[in-house]
Design a protein around this motif. Sequence first.
Motif, PDB file in Angstrom:
ATOM      1  N   ASP A   1       0.805  -1.221   0.000  1.00 31.99           N
ATOM      2  CA  ASP A   1       0.000   0.000   0.000  1.00 31.99           C
ATOM      3  C   ASP A   1       0.846   1.283   0.000  1.00 31.99           C
ATOM      4  O   ASP A   1       0.317   2.370   0.226  1.00 31.99           O
ATOM      5  CB  ASP A   1      -0.976  -0.003   1.187  1.00 31.99           C
ATOM      6  N   ALA A   2       2.155   1.157  -0.265  1.00 25.60           N
ATOM      7  CA  ALA A   2       2.991   2.367  -0.339  1.00 25.60           C
ATOM      8  C   ALA A   2       2.998   2.909  -1.766  1.00 25.60           C
ATOM      9  O   ALA A   2       2.912   2.142  -2.733  1.00 25.60           O
ATOM     10  CB  ALA A   2       4.422   2.039   0.101  1.00 25.60           C
ATOM     11  N   ILE A   3       3.087   4.228  -1.883  1.00 30.11           N
ATOM     12  CA  ILE A   3       3.120   4.857  -3.211  1.00 30.11           C
ATOM     13  C   ILE A   3       4.568   4.986  -3.654  1.00 30.11           C
ATOM     14  O   ILE A   3       5.419   5.498  -2.899  1.00 30.11           O
ATOM     15  CB  ILE A   3       2.432   6.233  -3.146  1.00 30.11           C
ATOM     16  N   LEU A   4       4.863   4.491  -4.858  1.00 33.74           N
ATOM     17  CA  LEU A   4       6.238   4.517  -5.363  1.00 33.74           C
ATOM     18  C   LEU A   4       6.568   5.881  -5.969  1.00 33.74           C
ATOM     19  O   LEU A   4       5.844   6.364  -6.837  1.00 33.74           O
ATOM     20  CB  LEU A   4       6.407   3.425  -6.421  1.00 33.74           C
ATOM     21  N   ILE A   5       7.659   6.479  -5.487  1.00 34.08           N
ATOM     22  CA  ILE A   5       8.123   7.733  -6.094  1.00 34.08           C
ATOM     23  C   ILE A   5       9.580   7.535  -6.508  1.00 34.08           C
ATOM     24  O   ILE A   5      10.438   7.242  -5.669  1.00 34.08           O
ATOM     25  CB  ILE A   5       8.006   8.916  -5.104  1.00 34.08           C
ATOM     26  N   ASP A   6       9.847   7.649  -7.815  1.00 35.45           N
ATOM     27  CA  ASP A   6      11.217   7.500  -8.324  1.00 35.45           C
ATOM     28  C   ASP A   6      11.753   8.906  -8.584  1.00 35.45           C
ATOM     29  O   ASP A   6      11.224   9.634  -9.414  1.00 35.45           O
ATOM     30  CB  ASP A   6      11.181   6.684  -9.625  1.00 35.45           C
TER      31      ASP A   6
END
Length: 223
Positions: free
Chosen positions: A197-202
């Motif tokens: 449930d974590a949002i991926l930020i690259d």
Amino acid sequence: MKYISVAVDGPAGAGKSSVSKAVAKSLGYTYIDTGAMYRAVALFAINNGIDAKNETEKLVSRLNEVEIDIKYTDEGQQIYLLGENVSKRIREEDVSVGASNVAVIPEVRKKLVELQRKMAESANVIMDGRDICSYVLPNADVKIFLTASAESRAKRRYDELCEKGIECDFEKIKADMEYRDKNDSQRAVAPLKKADDAILIDTTEYDFDGAVKLVKDLILEKT
Ligand code: C5P
């Protein structure tokens, strides 16, 4: 009172701490750098001549002596080990590698996770680390997995250390980072992994201000 908690995980050098620190300042939250706590335990081992990788039992038997204090000043979070301010020393490469070695020891994790959870009970916090979304704060209001390419992470860490006047070598930093990535992702206890449930930020393609804005907007949208 219910406080807001923001959990940020990701590999070494992804910009977790600098981005989290800036976002915390702008939103008036407390920033908690859990990596600094693992680093403080690693420094305790180094200072006492304990090889954390091969003398685990020796370190565990002395864990009750490890006193970590965190104070907040105008210069940000300051880490004290047994009353001594070690904020600068814990950034050196020997401590970085040592931190990854002490972090595989379940007793070390237990002690530090208790401290981290307690800190999140009394303030709005942004806490960064490796297992915050999945384990330390599973009910966090916002969960983020911040990452970037290995090359750009090594370059950022190199620039950061140079800026602080700490002597370093790019190839060595890159190799240490690869060692830590592997160690952190493959360990049995609380491995580094994006929570479902974590949002991926690259952040590879973002500059610092762009990454800060992205994270801040996300928090404002979710809280
Ligand atoms: O984030 P930082 O690079 O300062 O962390 C140092 C080391 O501490 C990491 O390589 C990792 O092994 C460990 N760590 C961890 N769990 C956390 C934070 C850091 O295992 N929550």
